[in-house]
Design a protein around this motif. Sequence first.
Motif, short mmCIF file in Angstrom:
data_model
loop_
_atom_site.label_atom_id
_atom_site.label_comp_id
_atom_site.label_asym_id
_atom_site.label_seq_id
_atom_site.Cartn_x
_atom_site.Cartn_y
_atom_site.Cartn_z
N THR A 161 -2.53 0.75 -4.49
CA THR A 161 -2.01 -0.58 -4.14
C THR A 161 -1.09 -1.04 -5.25
O THR A 161 -1.41 -0.94 -6.43
N GLN A 202 0.86 -1.18 0.00
CA GLN A 202 0.00 0.00 0.00
C GLN A 202 0.90 1.23 0.00
O GLN A 202 1.83 1.32 0.80
N THR A 239 9.22 4.74 4.38
CA THR A 239 8.91 6.07 3.88
C THR A 239 10.05 6.54 2.98
O THR A 239 11.19 6.62 3.41
N ALA A 254 6.55 9.40 0.38
CA ALA A 254 5.45 8.44 0.27
C ALA A 254 5.75 7.26 1.18
O ALA A 254 6.91 6.83 1.29
N ARG A 255 4.68 6.76 1.82
CA ARG A 255 4.84 5.66 2.76
C ARG A 255 4.36 4.36 2.12
O ARG A 255 3.24 4.27 1.61
N TYR A 256 5.21 3.34 2.16
CA TYR A 256 4.89 2.01 1.67
C TYR A 256 4.62 1.11 2.88
O TYR A 256 5.39 1.12 3.85
N GLN A 305 0.94 5.40 0.25
CA GLN A 305 0.20 6.61 0.59
C GLN A 305 1.14 7.80 0.49
O GLN A 305 2.18 7.84 1.14
N SER A 338 -3.84 7.60 -2.95
CA SER A 338 -3.18 6.39 -2.50
C SER A 338 -3.39 5.29 -3.54
O SER A 338 -4.24 5.39 -4.42
#
Length: 873
Positions: A730, A715, A815, A751-753, A717, A728
């Motif tokens: 997937t 994911q 991140t 961006a955060r994975y 974001q 966001s």
Amino acid sequence: MNYSFLASLSLAVWLTCFSPSCAQTPKKITPQQSQGTTARPWTYWWWMGNAVNEVDITQQLEQFSQAGLGGVHIIPIYGVKGYEKQFIPFLSDRWLAVFAHTVREGKRLGVGVDLTTGTGWPFGGPGITPAMAAKKWEIANGKLTASLTNQQVKRPAPGGQGLVIDYFSKQAVDQYLQRFDSTLNQSPEKPRAVYNDSYEVYGANWTANFLTEFKTRRGYDLNSQLAAFLDTTQTPNSILVHQDYHQTLAELLLDGFAKPWTSWAHKAGYRTRNQAHGAPGNLIDLYAAADIPETESFGSSRFPIPGLRVDANYEVDRFGTPNPLAMKFVSSAANLMGKPLVSSETGTWLANHFQVSLSQIKPQVDELFASGINHVFYHGIPYSPPSEGWPRVDSPGWLFYASTNYGPTSHFWPHLPLLNHYIERCQTRLQSSKPDNDVLVYFPIHDLWATQAKSAGGIHQLEVHHVERWLLPQPFGQLCEQLTAHGYSFDYVSDALLNSLTATEQGVRSASGSTYQVILVPPATYIPETSLRQLTKLAQQGVRVIFDKQFPQQASGFRNHQARTEMVQQLGKTLQTVPTVKVSSDLFGTLNQMGVRVEGWASEGLSFIRKRRAASGKEAGVARDTTQYFITNLSNRFHQNWITLSATGQVTGFDPLTNQQKALPIRQGKNRKNEVYLALEPGQSLFINVSPGAPVYTNATPSSATAITLKTPWQIQFGTGRPARIPSATMPNLVSWTTLSDSASYFSGTARYKTTFDLPAGAIASTYTLDLGDVREVADVQLNGQPVGTAWCIPFRLSIPASLLKAHDNQLEITVTNLSANYMRLYDRQHPGWKKFYDINIVDIRYKPFDATSWDALPSGLLGPITLTPTVK
């Protein structure tokens, strides 16, 4: 498509990470936490138009200190359009006031201050009369005479325009420096050092009294050999006259500029930093005349490190690439003269603006360290008022025409402390140790002067950018390449410094006390008889001298050439009778027979420097130093293996990236020599210390384990950045986030994975290695809510304690911060007016007007593959 922008978005917010472990602002470093300011990297600090003020100076210096910078080098430069009313004339009372404020605040914060002796480069500017200005020769009425080059100071600050000085004239230099005697020298606050940039005095090849100096120094009238001087067909007489011509230029540059400038600085209480490269003289002597000799790392070195990116638009043929053999001229001078600091202008034009990553900078720094540099200066940071860039307005702020920007408006600024910490750890060790080189290689510059010059003005300019023009084609350069490949540690020596050497029981000693086991003379045709006489004297006193393949056969220079050549040949015959002299057709066999130390593992692509650190104890009443290696893998040939170090004793490793001591397995190998197991992947570096004492042996070779590939969906974001509000998504597989949407292709920020994974059944280890694969550009990692660390350089790997892992449902959050280039593609189209600088304004890596609108989107985010590998004992 229209995009929403947050005009007031701050850089700190823009680069805020989701993880508590991610550095939102640089971690503060106090002077007491560092080994003095010189261990930390310094930076060029361009004062654009001198449009500076005390409030902003204090704020920026505090930012620099908190980020881990040890000092600044102020260079007054051209200004910014619209700020003309704020320009401050160089050396005016107001300028001296803001400079004094800078020094005072630097002392408070532990930030040193250096200053260019002028504005822009080279030296020159207002008040330089034609009599003081740079000159070239021309023919008038059949005689050599002087004329002006009319070169102007390059990139001057407002009010700094004017002619470039005559660097061959002591009188011109003295007159130029008088301006500082009545201004800067009267200030109660002084710079640590004053600075001279690389020799870029184009076409200058003469001075007003050249003929007089030439006759005094060479013993004949140059006009009497005018035909030979003008001859370009390489006749014997032409070669000899041109050697004399270059010898005179070299001496005038040394006696007219380098030495007087340093003497002047010492009287004023300053040290000198000098970039001698590019000069038509012997670089070793010119570097040696400065307190802090400085080289330059310009462009990318094209290391074959997997994943290391090189800007395809950089023109190698035009600009050249960094070369360790050129860097050795500066470290050799420092080693011979006992100068503890050896600096470098670092990271110029690694890639285009807004496209440089920390992972591209580190290998260039490692190359410098392995070449003997220990005092890094970033190139650089433009002074930029907070009101002119992120975070207050949607603008990159004030920028210098050449990348790289290391300042607060840079995309990597929040993570710059990671690079700064790494450099500080390395330089702390490199500055506190002494050279440990065995071979002293004679630099036969007269053979170079016997070839046709390829630089402007018909002179040999020994530049760092194009070593293929003067260094690599010479037998000297080819020999030094072979020495490097075989793993020998060496320095260069000039004719002048050769005459300062003395013989000792340990070998040959320089003025600084550095001792070498052997003097090596490359294949050479010409040599001053004084140099060969000194070699003969040293050899007769027991110093070992090797002539590669041949003795030089001719004296250099025109006057009494035949008689002096006979002297050279007679000295050669004398040398043949000295037991310590070898004329070798098998150089490396001869070095081996002499027992000269060699690090054979260098042939596997590892670069290194070997140094000595003061002993902490004594054995048999005699102090024994610790041998210190800095080893860096800038190739793709070595990964892990047993290696044999020339030093013996107890072995410890130190990883400057993680600040951790490392246990290194050691065993007794062939011929009872100790072998150390070294695991060093491409891009990694390590210090190895070998101290007196018996090692603890092991015969166990570390085992490799099977990597676990993380294949679960991710994911993603998007956090704060420009443009805002990216949806966001997937990701079944890791790909660049620029492929997700048009808006994502312009996004610059964080961006955060997130993903989850299970450990395979039966997996048991004390630690695991998380390999993130290809990261664009910096990754802050959390596992199960706990910070793991930040991966910012190749290889992008982090160590994970097994205690952080669970058998099932591990929560991994990464991140990622990318470059600012993708956003600049859009910003440059919407706000072209940000390019508002005088002089050259902003150019791209090909020196064409800057235009980011045609760039393709650069890959961003996690590209993988991501693996987890257990450590097997």
